[in-house]
Design a protein around this motif. Structure first.
Motif, PDB file in Angstrom:
ATOM      1  N   SER A 104      29.168  -9.678 -17.735  1.00  0.00           N
ATOM      2  CA  SER A 104      29.484  -9.837 -16.307  1.00  0.00           C
ATOM      3  C   SER A 104      28.543 -10.834 -15.641  1.00  0.00           C
ATOM      4  O   SER A 104      28.974 -11.713 -14.887  1.00  0.00           O
ATOM      5  CB  SER A 104      29.393  -8.468 -15.616  1.00  0.00           C
ATOM      6  OG  SER A 104      29.481  -8.606 -14.216  1.00  0.00           O
ATOM      7  N   CYS A 159      35.424 -11.444 -21.952  1.00  0.00           N
ATOM      8  CA  CYS A 159      35.567 -11.452 -20.488  1.00  0.00           C
ATOM      9  C   CYS A 159      36.256 -12.730 -20.021  1.00  0.00           C
ATOM     10  O   CYS A 159      37.128 -12.698 -19.154  1.00  0.00           O
ATOM     11  CB  CYS A 159      34.200 -11.284 -19.827  1.00  0.00           C
ATOM     12  SG  CYS A 159      34.248 -11.332 -18.022  1.00  0.00           S
ATOM     13  N   PRO A 201      23.345  -8.023 -10.342  1.00  0.00           N
ATOM     14  CA  PRO A 201      23.113  -9.424  -9.967  1.00  0.00           C
ATOM     15  C   PRO A 201      21.825  -9.595  -9.161  1.00  0.00           C
ATOM     16  O   PRO A 201      21.822 -10.144  -8.064  1.00  0.00           O
ATOM     17  CB  PRO A 201      24.358  -9.780  -9.145  1.00  0.00           C
ATOM     18  CG  PRO A 201      24.903  -8.488  -8.659  1.00  0.00           C
ATOM     19  CD  PRO A 201      24.445  -7.405  -9.582  1.00  0.00           C
ATOM     20  N   VAL A 239      29.047 -14.466 -17.007  1.00  0.00           N
ATOM     21  CA  VAL A 239      30.250 -15.097 -16.453  1.00  0.00           C
ATOM     22  C   VAL A 239      30.044 -15.465 -14.980  1.00  0.00           C
ATOM     23  O   VAL A 239      30.508 -16.509 -14.516  1.00  0.00           O
ATOM     24  CB  VAL A 239      31.484 -14.187 -16.665  1.00  0.00           C
ATOM     25  CG1 VAL A 239      32.704 -14.737 -15.925  1.00  0.00           C
ATOM     26  CG2 VAL A 239      31.784 -14.076 -18.161  1.00  0.00           C
ATOM     27  N   ALA A 240      29.306 -14.648 -14.235  1.00  0.00           N
ATOM     28  CA  ALA A 240      29.003 -15.012 -12.844  1.00  0.00           C
ATOM     29  C   ALA A 240      28.229 -16.331 -12.792  1.00  0.00           C
ATOM     30  O   ALA A 240      28.506 -17.201 -11.965  1.00  0.00           O
ATOM     31  CB  ALA A 240      28.199 -13.892 -12.172  1.00  0.00           C
ATOM     32  N   GLY A 270      23.796  -6.169 -15.931  1.00  0.00           N
ATOM     33  CA  GLY A 270      24.931  -6.428 -15.048  1.00  0.00           C
ATOM     34  C   GLY A 270      24.590  -6.466 -13.574  1.00  0.00           C
ATOM     35  O   GLY A 270      25.430  -6.836 -12.749  1.00  0.00           O
ATOM     36  N   LYS A 321      20.579 -13.299  -8.192  1.00  0.00           N
ATOM     37  CA  LYS A 321      21.333 -13.833  -7.053  1.00  0.00           C
ATOM     38  C   LYS A 321      20.904 -13.157  -5.756  1.00  0.00           C
ATOM     39  O   LYS A 321      20.732 -13.794  -4.724  1.00  0.00           O
ATOM     40  CB  LYS A 321      22.838 -13.672  -7.279  1.00  0.00           C
ATOM     41  CG  LYS A 321      23.673 -14.252  -6.139  1.00  0.00           C
ATOM     42  CD  LYS A 321      25.160 -14.314  -6.463  1.00  0.00           C
ATOM     43  CE  LYS A 321      25.535 -15.506  -7.292  1.00  0.00           C
ATOM     44  NZ  LYS A 321      25.584 -16.766  -6.515  1.00  0.00           N
ATOM     45  N   VAL A 334      30.536 -19.231 -13.481  1.00  0.00           N
ATOM     46  CA  VAL A 334      31.328 -19.602 -12.298  1.00  0.00           C
ATOM     47  C   VAL A 334      30.468 -20.388 -11.308  1.00  0.00           C
ATOM     48  O   VAL A 334      30.922 -21.375 -10.724  1.00  0.00           O
ATOM     49  CB  VAL A 334      31.952 -18.353 -11.645  1.00  0.00           C
ATOM     50  CG1 VAL A 334      32.594 -18.697 -10.302  1.00  0.00           C
ATOM     51  CG2 VAL A 334      32.993 -17.737 -12.580  1.00  0.00           C
ATOM     52  N   ASP A 335      29.217 -19.975 -11.122  1.00  0.00           N
ATOM     53  CA  ASP A 335      28.332 -20.733 -10.231  1.00  0.00           C
ATOM     54  C   ASP A 335      28.193 -22.179 -10.708  1.00  0.00           C
ATOM     55  O   ASP A 335      28.255 -23.118  -9.913  1.00  0.00           O
ATOM     56  CB  ASP A 335      26.947 -20.071 -10.158  1.00  0.00           C
ATOM     57  CG  ASP A 335      26.732 -19.364  -8.819  1.00  0.00           C
ATOM     58  OD1 ASP A 335      27.340 -19.774  -7.821  1.00  0.00           O
ATOM     59  OD2 ASP A 335      25.939 -18.408  -8.788  1.00  0.00           O
ATOM     60  N   TYR A 375      21.067 -21.446 -15.277  1.00  0.00           N
ATOM     61  CA  TYR A 375      21.218 -20.154 -14.607  1.00  0.00           C
ATOM     62  C   TYR A 375      20.904 -19.045 -15.607  1.00  0.00           C
ATOM     63  O   TYR A 375      21.167 -19.181 -16.796  1.00  0.00           O
ATOM     64  CB  TYR A 375      22.651 -20.001 -14.072  1.00  0.00           C
ATOM     65  CG  TYR A 375      22.880 -20.643 -12.717  1.00  0.00           C
ATOM     66  CD1 TYR A 375      22.887 -22.026 -12.570  1.00  0.00           C
ATOM     67  CD2 TYR A 375      23.096 -19.856 -11.590  1.00  0.00           C
ATOM     68  CE1 TYR A 375      23.103 -22.617 -11.331  1.00  0.00           C
ATOM     69  CE2 TYR A 375      23.313 -20.444 -10.344  1.00  0.00           C
ATOM     70  CZ  TYR A 375      23.315 -21.815 -10.218  1.00  0.00           C
ATOM     71  OH  TYR A 375      23.530 -22.379  -8.984  1.00  0.00           O
ATOM     72  N   LEU A 407      31.358 -24.128 -10.088  1.00  0.00           N
ATOM     73  CA  LEU A 407      31.468 -24.550  -8.686  1.00  0.00           C
ATOM     74  C   LEU A 407      30.553 -25.737  -8.408  1.00  0.00           C
ATOM     75  O   LEU A 407      30.918 -26.666  -7.685  1.00  0.00           O
ATOM     76  CB  LEU A 407      31.146 -23.376  -7.747  1.00  0.00           C
ATOM     77  CG  LEU A 407      32.221 -22.286  -7.695  1.00  0.00           C
ATOM     78  CD1 LEU A 407      31.712 -21.055  -6.961  1.00  0.00           C
ATOM     79  CD2 LEU A 407      33.489 -22.800  -7.018  1.00  0.00           C
ATOM     80  N   ILE A 448      39.574 -14.999 -12.255  1.00  0.00           N
ATOM     81  CA  ILE A 448      38.565 -15.973 -11.829  1.00  0.00           C
ATOM     82  C   ILE A 448      39.248 -17.195 -11.210  1.00  0.00           C
ATOM     83  O   ILE A 448      38.818 -17.702 -10.162  1.00  0.00           O
ATOM     84  CB  ILE A 448      37.684 -16.378 -13.033  1.00  0.00           C
ATOM     85  CG1 ILE A 448      36.861 -15.168 -13.503  1.00  0.00           C
ATOM     86  CG2 ILE A 448      36.773 -17.548 -12.680  1.00  0.00           C
ATOM     87  CD1 ILE A 448      36.168 -15.361 -14.846  1.00  0.00           C
TER      88      ILE A 448
END
Lengths: 430, 430
Positions: free
Chosen positions: A307, A22, A136, A310-311, A134, A139, A314-315, A126, A318, A30
């Motif tokens: 999925s 991914c 979320p 990877v989310a 998958g 979150k 990214v968090d 996380y 950031l 992304i």
């Protein structure tokens, strides 16, 4: 400004390969969305020889997880289990490295220790992929529904069980046949106990309930029953009465007290949850003010899990960019309930199936025992001889106390006219 | 460190009262979860006299929205519409104040201008409640699924239409009766056009597709049809064929091109979306790698909307605390598709219902016209005389090109044996 983030993955199994894939395939997407580019920097595994059907340069493979930790900006733990995975996570956190993990068993059993280590080092951890693949859901619960008191969470969170129960329901397979089929298709492990005995679902319930109610519960307060006792005739009777059977995590706040339990459950055939079939998962969250919401998707497997991992990546990226570490802390203590209700103190409706002798006076005797404990009946089915002289008797109760029902069950099982063990399934009204 | 955040709400209507109420009731819960306390600081409205069934001190009510903007840390716009709401938002952003809004019409029509203003002033603007009420779909799409290419979004995003279609489906009400009932229950406006002509759904589709594909589309490229043309006999035939009818937003990437359309759609009765009934909304998102996911909840109303507005408020509060403004920017340009497909270039399956004369040769003639354009049929129903000599003929096609189907429809409608206008409903295979 940090633009590229070096990602180190420990564990190059199915999920590890999915995450790597991914990151490679969707790095551009992304980057367009976030302005940040995840760089697949290292992958550690004991076995770096077996091909994984994914093109990664040999140079990024290593057997040395500890060097990976020190060289990466972000550590992804995908080893699984409660052994060395824990050591890797603690080592990364100690080094101040943010961690992403999918390890539900580890969090359910050692969450407090791990979150304490994260807090001490001010590093992020996380774990979106640890619950419901998958979907979320973490979150959603921590951010999307942050303004809500959580009244109820009902979760179908184990694809193996849901596959087996779906096949029993739709095609009236018996449990063993459905389980064998699930094994053949790779949906069940050779030793399926973790799944079919409800433990995996309980791991996820431990995580969700802790997030909902502000105390890290672990596994201890959770009442857990698996699906081995369900017979396909239970699907037949349930269906006649307008229900289906699912293995549910039931997490509820009632009069400020919280109950957490995992067991086969009758739910209305009309409900959204009843329509969740095969290996899919779904979590229903009822909050105030939001009301009833539901989240559905694949609960396991390489791609769905990737999925969520990877989310999380990214968090964390950031947070690294903005220096906003622990913006949403891994777990925030802040108790939002009064007491935990032990299973014997819950009250709900019950489905009871008894094999009884087909003789006059039997139903009267059974009804009397139930009535004697204040348990009243909303429906009853008696049909189909099972053998020369036994018949199935199915009873649905109104709301009753668990301890009264359990004591009635014990007495019923002593009766001469009641054969075999009684089947008890709790009902959840949605 | 900023601990209390002063929140100013502009618009004290139903949703404004819901947000105020949620902030008052759940401030403690939010503080325990986040360490930050939202303070309901000011509410502005032209009418501050009418009681709202919610206890707020008179001292926080004002008719002066502009002072509210300058005195608050965070501005919540709940006026709605594309008039003064826009001025308030632009004024707040110009003053560097973060904004939370639920205004789908404003964003769909003036998103670019508003996001440009936010970017210029480096202020946050969040808008979770603008799509699908209490369902945190924007957070899911931008964060929970950030690692995915979005292959498809199918949304039931208008409760009024879904209520009407559910009543037509379940109880075979005709459209006008179902609409009157919806009005009586407060689910439809006196002038229901915005809802039943599909415009509200298109506003939401504009927002979701822009987030999914990295270009702010606005309303122009969206093909929009409402539900006025659906008859209850269409539900009867659909149901026989294994389908139900929903007003869907269909957003798809096919061979790198994107299509955005809103129209009544036949979907399989077995699908999760088919089970979304009444005023509930649901959005199905298919991504790679996550696969099919679905999000369900109340799409409108005071409480569901308040849940999403408060989630946004908390996100902004966290950004204020960490100085991480625009951590997830309001909208990030980064085109992720090749071309927009105009409606005439799509290909899908179709449901066609014709009223035809009950005479020999009619079906042959119709089949010939369809076949002449390469349109092949997967099923056909002819049954039930509508009047002395007309019968309904229902045809389901295999995948065909929209322009071929439209040209066939024009020719079919010129035939003497075809009465009235033909009913065409696109099919979505889930």
């Amino acid at each position: 400004m940090l633009k590229e983030v070096k990602i180190g993955i420990i564990g190059f199994g199915t999920v590890g390969a999915g995450v790597a894939s991914c990151l490679l395939e969707n790095a551009e997407v992304i980057a367009r969305r976030t302005g940040l580019k995840p760089v697949l920097f290292r992958i550690a595994d004991i076995d770096i020889a077996t091909p994984r059907n994914i093109k990664v340069p040999d140079s990024i493979l290593t057997q040395d997880a500890h060097s990976l930790i020190s060289e990466s900006d972000l550590v992804v733990e995908l080893v699984g289990g409660t052994g060395c995975a824990k050591d890797f996570i603690l080592a990364a956190l100690k080094a101040g490295k943010p961690v992403v993990t999918a390890n539900k068993a580890l969090l359910a059993e050692h969450g407090e220790e791990i979150f304490y280590a994260a807090e001490k080092s001010k590093a992020d951890i996380y774990y979106e992929a640890s619950v419901a693949g998958g979907i979320p859901i973490i979150k959603v619960l921590r951010e999307g529904l942050v303004g809500n008191r959580i009244e109820k969470i009902l979760g179908i969170m184990n694809g193996t069980c849901n596959y087996i129960l779906s096949r029993m329901s739709t095609d009236l397979l018996d449990f063993d046949t459905a389980l064998s089929e699930a094994k053949r298709l790779g949906y069940a492990e050779a030793n399926p106990s973790l799944d079919i005995d409800g433990i995996d679902t309980a791991h996820k319930a431990a995580i969700l309930s802790s997030l909902a109610y502000g105390e890290w519960f672990g596994m201890k307060p959770i009442h857990v029953e698996g699906i081995r006792g369900i017979k396909n005739e239970d699907f037949k009777y349930s269906s006649e009465l307008g229900y289906t059977i699912k293995l549910l995590a039931v997490i509820k706040q009632e009069s400020d007290d919280v109950q957490i339990r995992v067991h086969p459950t009758l739910i209305s055939s009309d409900s959204m949850l009843a329509n969740v079939s095969g290996v899919f998962n779904a979590v229903m969250v009822k909050g105030s003010p939001v009301g009833e919401t539901l989240y559905y998707g694949r609960g396991a497997g390489r791609d769905a899990t990737a999925s969520s991992v990877v989310a999380d990546i990214v968090d964390v990226m950031l947070n690294l960019k903005f220096g906003s570490h622990r913006r949403v802390p891994a777990f925030k203590i802040g108790k939002q309930y009064r007491n935990l209700t032990p299973i014997q103190d819950i009250a709900t409706r019950y489905y009871l199936r008894l094999q009884v002798l087909d003789r006059p006076g039997v139903i009267a005797k059974i009804a009397e025992i139930l009535a004697g404990r204040g348990i009243s009946l909303s429906s009853m089915i008696q049909r189909e001889k099972q053998s020369a002289e036994n018949v199935n008797l199915v009873v649905i109760t109104h709301i009753a106390k668990e301890k009264d029902v359990m004591s009635a069950v014990l007495e019923l099982e002593t009766l001469d006219c009641v054969k075999d063990k009684l089947v008890l399934i709790r009902i959840e009204d949605i």
